[in-house]
Design an enzyme around this catalytic site. Structure first.
Site, mmCIF file in Angstrom:
data_model
loop_
_atom_site.group_PDB
_atom_site.id
_atom_site.type_symbol
_atom_site.label_atom_id
_atom_site.label_comp_id
_atom_site.label_asym_id
_atom_site.label_seq_id
_atom_site.Cartn_x
_atom_site.Cartn_y
_atom_site.Cartn_z
ATOM 1 N N GLU A 159 -1.003 -8.111 5.393
ATOM 2 C CA GLU A 159 -0.745 -8.365 6.820
ATOM 3 C C GLU A 159 -2.028 -8.347 7.644
ATOM 4 O OE1 GLU A 159 -0.415 -5.636 5.265
ATOM 5 O OE2 GLU A 159 -0.896 -3.933 6.538
ATOM 6 N N CYS B 202 0.828 -1.207 0.000
ATOM 7 C CA CYS B 202 0.000 0.000 0.000
ATOM 8 C C CYS B 202 0.874 1.273 0.000
ATOM 9 C CB CYS B 202 -1.002 -0.044 1.149
ATOM 10 S SG CYS B 202 -2.417 1.007 0.786
ATOM 11 N N HIS C 287 -3.313 -4.779 1.711
ATOM 12 C CA HIS C 287 -2.708 -5.040 3.028
ATOM 13 C C HIS C 287 -2.682 -6.541 3.336
ATOM 14 C CE1 HIS C 287 -2.324 -1.008 4.941
ATOM 15 N NE2 HIS C 287 -3.178 -0.685 3.986
HETATM 16 N N1 GLN Z 1 -3.552 6.515 1.097
HETATM 17 C C1 GLN Z 1 -2.277 6.271 1.703
HETATM 18 C C2 GLN Z 1 -1.193 7.085 1.004
HETATM 19 O O1 GLN Z 1 -1.422 7.638 -0.045
HETATM 20 C C3 GLN Z 1 -1.925 4.785 1.643
HETATM 21 C C4 GLN Z 1 -2.932 4.023 2.465
HETATM 22 C C5 GLN Z 1 -2.442 2.757 3.047
HETATM 23 O O2 GLN Z 1 -1.260 2.477 3.122
HETATM 24 N N2 GLN Z 1 -3.388 1.991 3.515
HETATM 25 O O3 GLN Z 1 -0.152 7.194 1.542
#
Ligand code: GLN
Length: 194
Positions: A177, A82, A175
């Site tokens: 995890e 992410c 995610h």
């Molecule tokens: N929206 C977050 C970003 O742009 C990432 C979100 C996440 O890691 N769950 O940094």
């Protein structure tokens, strides 16, 4: 390699959950918060999800950008999830942040909308039997666009890449995890040992 030791970048984000997932997948981990931590020596690295602006600032503040980039370029595998996937990318759209630039992709931040638009989806594993029926958790997730020719797509959702690999660099826009399904961590770790 017997039990791999994975260095988790622990400046912000979903750090403990990754440590637990790695433990359950048979690896050891330690936290990286400053340069000295990095000197412990890692068999692999993990960049967690969280807030990429905060993590990027932390990387610059701690002088970790160049050393992390150099480690990966010297062959140490890295998995970014992410926000971690954003920080690996070559370029960022929608509130750009300085990145490591190790993945030939354009990361579009918050591409599915706000926190309220978070969702769980079963991935399309294409030719990857390892990921059949994997249910991925997306939280204010980015999308990866404009992939370079060396980037391999390992899984998609809605026809878009959600798990990719470019050599030793792995990126998931979700995610892994946060679910009990350890297949993403396990596959990453298995490649270390093979
Ligand atoms: N929206 C977050 C970003 O742009 C990432 C979100 C996440 O890691 N769950 O940094």
């Amino acid at each position: 390699m017997s039990v791999p030791r994975v260095g988790i970048l622990a400046l912000q984000g979903d750090v403990e959950a990754h440590a637990r997932a790695l433990r359950n997948a048979g690896a050891q981990s330690f936290f990286i918060r400053c340069l000295e931590d990095l000197e412990q020596g890692a068999d692999a690295l993990l960049l967690p999800g969280g807030e990429s602006t905060t993590i990027s600032k932390g990387l610059e503040r701690e002088g970790l950008m160049d050393p992390l980039r150099d480690l990966v370029r010297s062959g140490v595998p890295i998995l970014g999830t992410c926000a971690g996937a954003i920080l690996l990318s070559r370029e960022v759209k929608n509130h750009p942040v300085p990145t490591l630039g190790l993945l030939d992709a354009l990361a579009v931040r918050n591409a599915y909308g706000t926190q309220l638009d978070s969702f769980i989806a079963q991935v399309d594993p294409g030719a990857q039997p390892e990921f059949v029926d994997f249910r991925a958790v997306f939280i204010r997730a980015p999308q990866l666009d404009c992939l370079g020719p060396e980037v391999e797509v390992l899984a998609q959702v809605q026809g878009r890449p959600v798990l990719v690999r470019q050599g030793v660099v792995w990126a998931a826009t979700f995610h892994p995890e946060l679910t009990a399904d350890l297949r993403i961590h396990e596959t990453f770790l298995n490649k270390l040992c093979s």
